[in-house]
Design a protein around this motif. Structure first.
Motif, PDB file in Angstrom:
ATOM      1  N   THR A   1       0.848  -1.181   0.000  1.00  0.00           N
ATOM      2  CA  THR A   1       0.000   0.000   0.000  1.00  0.00           C
ATOM      3  C   THR A   1       0.889   1.238   0.000  1.00  0.00           C
ATOM      4  O   THR A   1       2.086   1.168   0.274  1.00  0.00           O
ATOM      5  CB  THR A   1      -0.901   0.035   1.238  1.00  0.00           C
ATOM      6  OG1 THR A   1      -0.072   0.184   2.409  1.00  0.00           O
ATOM      7  CG2 THR A   1      -1.719  -1.239   1.355  1.00  0.00           C
ATOM      8  N   GLN A   2       0.294   2.385  -0.278  1.00  0.00           N
ATOM      9  CA  GLN A   2       1.079   3.608  -0.314  1.00  0.00           C
ATOM     10  C   GLN A   2       1.638   3.948   1.059  1.00  0.00           C
ATOM     11  O   GLN A   2       2.772   4.429   1.173  1.00  0.00           O
ATOM     12  CB  GLN A   2       0.229   4.762  -0.860  1.00  0.00           C
ATOM     13  CG  GLN A   2      -0.124   4.579  -2.331  1.00  0.00           C
ATOM     14  CD  GLN A   2      -0.701   5.842  -2.954  1.00  0.00           C
ATOM     15  OE1 GLN A   2      -0.416   6.941  -2.526  1.00  0.00           O
ATOM     16  NE2 GLN A   2      -1.513   5.667  -3.989  1.00  0.00           N
ATOM     17  N   SER A   3       0.884   3.687   2.110  1.00  0.00           N
ATOM     18  CA  SER A   3       1.409   3.956   3.447  1.00  0.00           C
ATOM     19  C   SER A   3       2.561   3.023   3.782  1.00  0.00           C
ATOM     20  O   SER A   3       3.542   3.422   4.418  1.00  0.00           O
ATOM     21  CB  SER A   3       0.300   3.825   4.495  1.00  0.00           C
ATOM     22  OG  SER A   3      -0.254   2.515   4.485  1.00  0.00           O
TER      23      SER A   3
ATOM     24  N   THR B   1      -7.817  -2.395  -1.568  1.00  0.00           N
ATOM     25  CA  THR B   1      -7.552  -3.448  -0.590  1.00  0.00           C
ATOM     26  C   THR B   1      -7.950  -2.929   0.782  1.00  0.00           C
ATOM     27  O   THR B   1      -8.403  -1.790   0.927  1.00  0.00           O
ATOM     28  CB  THR B   1      -6.063  -3.850  -0.602  1.00  0.00           C
ATOM     29  OG1 THR B   1      -5.881  -4.996   0.237  1.00  0.00           O
ATOM     30  CG2 THR B   1      -5.180  -2.719  -0.102  1.00  0.00           C
ATOM     31  N   VAL B   2      -7.787  -3.762   1.800  1.00  0.00           N
ATOM     32  CA  VAL B   2      -8.104  -3.374   3.173  1.00  0.00           C
ATOM     33  C   VAL B   2      -6.907  -3.690   4.050  1.00  0.00           C
ATOM     34  O   VAL B   2      -6.359  -4.803   4.003  1.00  0.00           O
ATOM     35  CB  VAL B   2      -9.352  -4.118   3.700  1.00  0.00           C
ATOM     36  CG1 VAL B   2      -9.594  -3.757   5.175  1.00  0.00           C
ATOM     37  CG2 VAL B   2     -10.569  -3.790   2.859  1.00  0.00           C
TER      38      VAL B   2
ATOM     39  N   ALA C   1      -7.580   0.853   1.479  1.00  0.00           N
ATOM     40  CA  ALA C   1      -6.288   1.372   1.016  1.00  0.00           C
ATOM     41  C   ALA C   1      -6.114   1.013  -0.453  1.00  0.00           C
ATOM     42  O   ALA C   1      -6.904   0.257  -1.028  1.00  0.00           O
ATOM     43  CB  ALA C   1      -5.145   0.796   1.853  1.00  0.00           C
ATOM     44  N   SER C   2      -5.064   1.563  -1.041  1.00  0.00           N
ATOM     45  CA  SER C   2      -4.752   1.299  -2.453  1.00  0.00           C
ATOM     46  C   SER C   2      -3.485   0.464  -2.529  1.00  0.00           C
ATOM     47  O   SER C   2      -2.429   0.874  -2.046  1.00  0.00           O
ATOM     48  CB  SER C   2      -4.554   2.621  -3.201  1.00  0.00           C
ATOM     49  OG  SER C   2      -4.236   2.385  -4.563  1.00  0.00           O
ATOM     50  N   LEU C   3      -3.617  -0.746  -3.096  1.00  0.00           N
ATOM     51  CA  LEU C   3      -2.477  -1.654  -3.229  1.00  0.00           C
ATOM     52  C   LEU C   3      -1.739  -1.349  -4.529  1.00  0.00           C
ATOM     53  O   LEU C   3      -2.339  -1.311  -5.607  1.00  0.00           O
ATOM     54  CB  LEU C   3      -2.950  -3.102  -3.220  1.00  0.00           C
ATOM     55  CG  LEU C   3      -1.849  -4.174  -3.174  1.00  0.00           C
ATOM     56  CD1 LEU C   3      -1.137  -4.139  -1.824  1.00  0.00           C
ATOM     57  CD2 LEU C   3      -2.452  -5.552  -3.424  1.00  0.00           C
ATOM     58  N   VAL C   4      -0.441  -1.143  -4.432  1.00  0.00           N
ATOM     59  CA  VAL C   4       0.385  -0.802  -5.592  1.00  0.00           C
ATOM     60  C   VAL C   4       1.172  -2.037  -6.010  1.00  0.00           C
ATOM     61  O   VAL C   4       1.856  -2.666  -5.195  1.00  0.00           O
ATOM     62  CB  VAL C   4       1.354   0.356  -5.278  1.00  0.00           C
ATOM     63  CG1 VAL C   4       2.135   0.757  -6.521  1.00  0.00           C
ATOM     64  CG2 VAL C   4       0.596   1.547  -4.701  1.00  0.00           C
TER      65      VAL C   4
END
Length: 408
Positions: A31-33, A64-65, A71-74
């Motif tokens: 994820t971005q985080s 995604t979670v 969240a956004s999965l990269v």
């Protein structure tokens, strides 16, 4: 040809940050985080880079979670990047690493070399094996974008030439242009310990360590220095010759002409000579590792003595550089805490007290692959820039290399 970003410019900084993020994605989607945590970049910076990479088709994103939150999965896409080659020339081996399609596939192999081999023989062996590996991957030398090769010895950055007083005297005077002629394309020649330091940041767990010393303990002893996130090569390219720090003023004569250098006490060559004399039989580096692990008291004693000497030399270097991490690599590091234990104990004894609580000493997680992986990393950055990191194709190099720029 695209214009290369000036070192220190905003373009270079953005390219370095992008390379850092891409490297963080090579292991698995994130994820971005999570990317911000892995890279140390601000969330906004990560978001901007991900957006640009997605627009270019280099990454994809999906919902995604994480911890109950959306969240956004990269995910890193296969972009068909350049194929590059890293070569590690050792005293009795040559190791080759090929990053196919921008590290979409990593091909590695090592072949043994006889003691005392000539430089031309090891270069020819590397070229021959490279051609075989390329053929197996349905590639040819024309598909290679860049090659970087490591040598265990000091290299004059002004000329790209291997200097004397090395554990490979057969390589003295060999220039990058000589190696390039054999491979049929430009080759950057780099000290192997420098490549080990690069690999620790690119492939190891130390991507966020900006002050790191990589100590290679093999036939000789050398160090790669990362200071402030940049690989330090010095004005002429020979920084990190830890093996020639004097630890015993009246000790044995070293190949450099001085007495009591660290290499005369703690290198694999010194250990093998000591054990061969004591045991009355020839001892190799592989024998040292095997006998130590099996519990042989004589072998463990010479390793313990070597660790004490290395720890003292590292303490001296740390007094000047104050690194947050020292990584010990090379074949002798395979004995683990049998070597690391006395290194740490000696370091605590001789280092300045603040350093004993802030400088960690660890064994490499990359094993004997470190130098070849560092070489393929540097070659990859060279291909991206269409010029060698640290200089140009004519052999001139900068004294400092931004390690963040060679992590892709």
């Amino acid at each position: 040809m695209a214009k290369r970003a000036r070192p220190g410019s905003q373009g270079a900084l953005r390219a370095a940050n992008e390379a850092r993020l891409v490297q963080a994605l090579r292991g698995a989607p994130a994820t971005q985080s999570e990317l911000a945590e892995r890279t140390g970049l601000a969330n906004a910076t990560v978001s901007n880079i991900v957006r640009d990479l997605r627009e270019r088709g280099a990454v994809s994103t999906s919902p995604t979670v994480r911890l109950g939150r959306r969240a956004s999965l990269v995910t890193l896409e296969q972009t068909g990047g350049p194929t590059v080659v890293g070569v590690d020339f050792g005293r009795q081996h040559v190791r080759i690493a090929i990053a196919v399609d921008g590290a979409g596939e990593l091909v590695e192999d090592e072949i043994p070399l006889p003691p005392g081999h000539r430089a031309e023989e090891s270069i020819a062996a590397a070229v021959g094996r490279l051609d075989e590996l390329l053929a197996a991957a349905s590639l040819g030398r024309g598909d290679i974008a860049a090659i970087c090769a490591g040598v265990p010895g000091p290299i004059d950055s002004r000329t790209g030439t291997v200097l004397g007083q090395t554990i490979l005297p057969e390589w003295e005077g060999v220039a990058a242009s000589d190696v390039a002629e054999a491979f049929g394309m430009p080759v950057e020649l780099v000290n192997d310990a420098d490549l080990g330091a690069i690999a620790e940041r690119a492939f190891g767990p130390h991507g966020q360590v900006d002050d790191l010393v990589f100590v290679k303990v093999g036939t000789g002893i050398g160090a790669g220095l990362v200071l402030g996130g940049r690989l330090h090569r010095s004005a002429i390219g020979i920084a990190g010759e830890l093996g020639h720090v004097q630890v015993e003023p009246n000790g044995a004569l070293c190949v450099c002409g001085n007495r009591g250098c660290l290499e005369t006490l703690a290198s694999a060559r010194a250990m093998a000579q000591s054990l061969s004399t004591a045991l009355g039989t020839p001892i190799t580096t592989a024998d040292i590792v095997r006998r130590a692990i099996d519990g042989d008291p004589a072998t463990r004693r010479v390793i313990d003595d070597a660790g004490v000497a290395i720890g003292r030399a590292v303490a001296t270097a740390a007094s000047l550089l104050a690194p947050s991490l020292v990584v010990v690599g090379g074949p002798i590091a395979e004995v683990g805490d049998l070597l690391l234990g006395p290194v740490r104990e000696s370091f605590r004894r001789f280092a300045l007290h603040p350093l004993t609580t802030t400088t960690r000493i660890e064994r490499t997680s990359l094993g004997r692959r470190a130098e070849a992986l560092g070489a393929v990393t540097l070659a990859g950055r060279s291909a991206v820039d269409d010029a060698f990191i640290g200089g140009s194709r004519d052999g001139r190099m900068r004294s400092m290399v931004d390690v963040n720029e060679v992590r892709a």
